[in-house]
Every structure is written in C-alpha cells, then in structure tokens.
Design an enzyme around this catalytic site. Structure first.
Site, PDB file in Angstrom:
ATOM      1  N   ARG A 158       0.851  -1.183   0.000  1.00 14.18           N
ATOM      2  CA  ARG A 158       0.000   0.000   0.000  1.00 14.18           C
ATOM      3  C   ARG A 158       0.883   1.228   0.000  1.00 14.18           C
ATOM      4  NH1 ARG A 158      -1.753   3.037   5.128  1.00 14.18           N
ATOM      5  NH2 ARG A 158       0.402   3.664   4.735  1.00 14.18           N
ATOM      6  N   SER A 160       0.684   5.445   0.771  1.00 13.74           N
ATOM      7  CA  SER A 160      -0.100   6.608   1.226  1.00 13.74           C
ATOM      8  C   SER A 160       0.712   7.880   1.093  1.00 13.74           C
ATOM      9  CB  SER A 160      -0.416   6.491   2.718  1.00 13.74           C
ATOM     10  OG  SER A 160      -1.596   5.803   2.960  1.00 13.74           O
ATOM     11  N   HIS A 219      -7.980   6.810   6.247  1.00 19.60           N
ATOM     12  CA  HIS A 219      -7.444   6.911   7.614  1.00 19.60           C
ATOM     13  C   HIS A 219      -7.810   8.332   8.044  1.00 19.60           C
ATOM     14  CE1 HIS A 219      -4.112   6.153  10.653  1.00 19.60           C
ATOM     15  NE2 HIS A 219      -4.172   7.486  10.688  1.00 19.60           N
ATOM     16  N   HIS A 221      -8.471  11.277  10.758  1.00 22.00           N
ATOM     17  CA  HIS A 221      -8.256  11.782  12.125  1.00 22.00           C
ATOM     18  C   HIS A 221      -9.433  12.662  12.550  1.00 22.00           C
ATOM     19  CE1 HIS A 221      -4.367  10.367  13.642  1.00 22.00           C
ATOM     20  NE2 HIS A 221      -4.086  10.170  12.364  1.00 22.00           N
ATOM     21  N   HIS A 315     -36.468   9.918  33.361  1.00 21.96           N
ATOM     22  CA  HIS A 315     -36.024   9.064  32.252  1.00 21.96           C
ATOM     23  C   HIS A 315     -36.138   7.598  32.647  1.00 21.96           C
ATOM     24  CE1 HIS A 315     -33.388  12.357  30.209  1.00 21.96           C
ATOM     25  NE2 HIS A 315     -34.566  12.796  30.582  1.00 21.96           N
TER      26      HIS A 315
HETATM   27  C1  HCA Z   1       1.675   8.619  11.055  1.00 20.41           C
HETATM   28  C2  HCA Z   1       0.731   9.396  10.176  1.00 20.41           C
HETATM   29  C3  HCA Z   1      -0.474   8.621   9.718  1.00 20.41           C
HETATM   30  C4  HCA Z   1      -0.137   7.636   8.646  1.00 20.41           C
HETATM   31  C5  HCA Z   1      -1.345   7.057   7.963  1.00 20.41           C
HETATM   32  C6  HCA Z   1      -1.027   6.111   6.840  1.00 20.41           C
HETATM   33  C7  HCA Z   1      -1.469   9.671   9.214  1.00 20.41           C
HETATM   34  O1  HCA Z   1       1.383   8.457  12.242  1.00 20.41           O
HETATM   35  O2  HCA Z   1       2.705   8.178  10.557  1.00 20.41           O
HETATM   36  O3  HCA Z   1       0.038   5.537   6.818  1.00 20.41           O
HETATM   37  O4  HCA Z   1      -1.894   5.959   5.950  1.00 20.41           O
HETATM   38  O5  HCA Z   1      -2.413   9.948   9.894  1.00 20.41           O
HETATM   39  O6  HCA Z   1      -1.200  10.193   8.140  1.00 20.41           O
HETATM   40  O7  HCA Z   1      -1.065   7.961  10.821  1.00 20.41           O
END
Ligand code: HCA
Length: 443
Positions: A158, A160, A219, A221, A315
């Site tokens: 993969r 990213s 991914h 946050h 309640h």
């Molecule tokens: C990190 C950053 C990461 C990587 C996500 C991923 C992010 O802690 O290295 O590898 O796809 O949020 O970008 O968690």
C-alpha cells in the site's frame, strides 16, 4: 524461501477494516495520561486475538525496526495469528513503513504479509518533515516499490501520501501515477483532520476514476470531530479499506472507532459491509481495550454502556415503561447487555468497579475493586457450569468484602432490573438479520 501467495487467494469483503490499534493506537496520549506508556506483549497478544476473533483480517503494526521490543513482539503476534488460522482463517499482519529500505528489510525479516508505505506529500510535510521535493518523492517511492514488488511478489503493498487532504490534487496524482503499477491499495490519510464529507467524496471520485482497478484506503483523524462522518462518506463512495482502532484511539484526538463505524453502518442498513464481523463482540472488545488503557469505555463511543445508563428519575420511569423512549438503537446486538459486559478472567478491576457500583449499586472504592478483581480472577477459572461469573463476583463482594447494596428510593429502579426486563420485552432487530452470538469469554 518464497511465501505462499495468500493475499491473491483472498477475496476481500465489501468492507475491510485495517485495525491500527497497535500502531496509531499506540501513539495515543491516553497511554501517557494513565501512566501506561505502551502496550505490553500480553496486551498486544490479547488485542490481536480479540481482533481476529471479531473478524478483522488486516492488522497494522509498527515497522519492527522502531524498537527491539516491537521487533520481538512481531514474532509473538505472528504466533497468535497462526494459532487462530484453523478457526478463523488467515489474518494479514501489515507493517507501517517509511519509504526506506531498512524499514522494508526489517518488516520482511519479521514475516510481515504486507507493507503500508507512507511519505508526506503536502507542502507542510515537504517543507518541515522530510524536506524532499515532489520529484524526489516520486523517484524514491517508485524505485523502492518497483524493487520490493519484484523481490517480494507475495507482499501486499500500500502507498499513502501522508497528509493527503492538504496535498493538492495534482501533486497527489503525480505521485500516485508513478507508484500505481506496484501497489494493491492507495491510501488517503487525513493526517491532521481537515477533511469534510464533501472533500472526502470529491477526492474519492477523482481517485476512483483515475485508478479504477486499485482499492482505496482511508485513515481519518478526528481533530474536527468528523472522523466518523468522513469514514461513512468514504465507505458510501466505494472506499473498501478503512483504518480504525479500538475506541478510536490514535495520535491527538484519534481516528475512527471500529465499533462506532460498524454500528453506524448497521443503523444505516448497509448490511453487506458487515459481513464476517461479530457485532455482538463489539462491547466486549471495547471493554478489553479500555481495560488495557486503565479506563472505562468512553461515553462518546457509541457502543458503550453509557448509552444504556439513565440517571434522571423521569427518564428511568419512561425507560421502564418502554426502553425505546431514551434508547433509539439496538445496542444489545452490539453486546451492550449484561451477559456480554462481564465477566471473564480478563475482566479488569475497572469494569468490575463499574459493574458493582453503577449496575449493581454497591458503594465501593476503586481500591476495594482492585482487591476484588484479584480474588475474582482466581475464582473465575474454577467456574462450575451452573454458576455465573456474575454470581461469583457478587459472592466475593458480599461475603468476602462485606459489601451491601445501596437501598434505592422507590422511583429509582436499578438499571439491572430494567435490563432484565428489556431483555425479554425488547423487540428483536427489525431488519431480519441474524447476528452471531459471541460471548466475552473468548477474549
Ligand atoms: C503517522 C501518520 C499517519 C499515517 C497514515 C497512513 C497519518 O502516524 O505516521 O500511513 O496511511 O495519519 O497520516 O497515521
């Protein structure tokens, strides 16, 4: 020695969770808040085992070269995985690696099934993180991936672009164009939590059009509190692989919680995405993770007992008449009921404290709960078929520790009574899906 090409034999489901509790989850500040700092080997083994039994097929770990401890833990976690192959099939252990040959070597040596490559592609990452310009990133990534693909054809790869949502679309596509020939998935991490459901949908549409044969991975946050919405939007737009953690723990405010995602997909009737996940194990697995972090399942986690706790007298009365007044969702299908909450040998002191105090109404201090937990752990291994763990716990609390239940005013009926009564009166799930029963002892 060439590894068997297991991934090519695997038919991915409509939704594949890539659990990163033991990678990004270990970057949570909660470990520091509770003076825990890191997961022990045993914690990791129990978490991996529970994830596999829950139905997760992809588990992300740190690159083994991060520390000698991480390296040694890889071997132990592979053993746990191997011990469950007959029962649950194969689970892929993925290493989170920089675009660096040493990271790759360490992961290959540790027996990783796949490599999750990442490198920052946004202006911020390029200027303040690694300092490489886009051409250098492209050259480095393509050269390394080409080599890895040729030398280790069985590995799942993969790539990213870290901080993908602050990376200009053109820049991201330039990089992805050169790595696309080598990878199985392209990641789109929202590293700092800037994405919105709209930007997620747009980005996915662009990437799906440009790379129609490559699966996408998300991914997200939670800095804006959008991680779950963004994930749901991504799944609806055809993203098949999603990174989650137990309780959503990860760096800063975390990422998407695994059970929150599956719970919401269930509510939204996206049943095809739930294939192979043991939803009744959701609450127990959350309890396990919380226990490792020395806390309770947080109230913001949808699959939590908190969503079944009613404190206002008005309640409580209404809920006794009909639970649906303040409970809109079938949490019992996700294990939030008494039989699933407790009480295996792994129940930690804090869930025991919570159970005795909040559910059974014993006035109890944390210190006493810790002592009871120690006795309970010994006794629970000697359970007879007709004695429930809960009864053992109550006997210990009352007979050995002299605890007595609080007398409640009439209007305040203990929640346990309500749970008992709703267990029989609550209508079954209306969607006709039969969910596998799963009990806490497995963890
Ligand atoms: C990190 C950053 C990461 C990587 C996500 C991923 C992010 O802690 O290295 O590898 O796809 O949020 O970008 O968690």
């Amino acid at each position: 020695m060439t590894e068997p090409p297991r991934f090519s034999q695997y038919q991915p489901r409509a939704l594949e969770i890539i659990d990163t509790t033991l990678r990004d989850g270990q970057q949570t500040s909660l470990l520091h808040d509770h003076y825990k700092y890191f997961f022990t080997r045993t914690d990791k083994e129990e978490i991996v085992r529970a994830l596999i039994i829950y139905g997760v097929k992809f588990i992300e770990l740190f690159a083994p070269l991060v520390s000698p401890q991480e390296r040694d833990d890889w071997a132990a976690l592979r053993e746990v995985r191997d011990s469950l192959i007959t029962q649950k099939g194969y689970t892929f252990l993925l290493a989170h690696v920089r675009c660096h040959p040493r990271d790759v070597e360490s992961a290959v040596e540790a027996g990783a099934d796949g490599l999750n490559f990442y490198i920052g592609t946004s202006n911020e990452s390029r200027s303040f993180n690694h300092g490489n310009d886009l051409d250098t990133i492209m050259r480095k990534a393509a050269t390394l991936l080409d080599e890895v693909r040729r030398n280790y054809p069985h590995l799942i790869l993969r790539f990213s672009g870290e901080d993908a949502f602050r990376t200009r679309e053109d820049d991201l596509c330039r990089v992805y164009d050169v790595v696309a020939p080598y990878v199985d998935r392209l990641g789109t991490p929202d590293t700092v939590g800037v994405a919105t459901p709209l930007s997620v949908a747009r980005r996915i549409d662009v990437l799906r059009q440009r790379y129609p044969t490559i699966d996408l991975e998300g991914h997200f946050h939670d800095d804006r509190g959008f991680a779950l919405y963004n994930t749901l939007e991504a799944v609806r737009h055809g993203m098949r692989y999603i990174n989650t953690t137990l309780l959503g723990i990860a760096e800063r405010s975390g990422i998407t919680s695994m059970t929150a995602l599956l719970f919401n997909l269930y509510i939204d009737r996206e049943f095809d995405k739930l294939e192979g996940y043991h939803l009744r194990g959701s609450y127990p697995i959350n309890v396990l993770a919380a226990d490792k972090l020395k806390m309770l399942v947080p109230p913001k986690e949808p699959v939590s007992l908190t969503n079944r706790t009613h404190t206002a007298g008005v309640h409580q009365n209404a809920v006794l008449n009909d639970a649906s007044t303040y409970e809109a969702h079938p949490l019992d299908l996700f294990g939030v009921n008494e039989t699933e909450i407790l009480l295996g040998p792994l129940s930690g002191w804090n869930i025991i404290h919570y159970f005795l105090k909040e559910i059974r109404y014993y006035p109890i201090e944390e210190a006493t709960a810790k002592e009871i937990a120690t006795v309970f752990k010994e006794r629970v291994y000697q359970l007879a078929p007709d004695i429930s763990p809960e009864q053992v716990l109550i006997d210990i609390a009352e007979q050995q520790f002299g605890l007595a239940r609080l007398e409640l005013p009439k209007a305040v009926t203990p929640i346990v009574q309500r749970l008992d009564s709703t267990a029989t009166t609550r209508p079954p799930a209306s969607n006709g899906v039969t969910l596998p029963r799963h009990s806490v002892e497995i963890f």
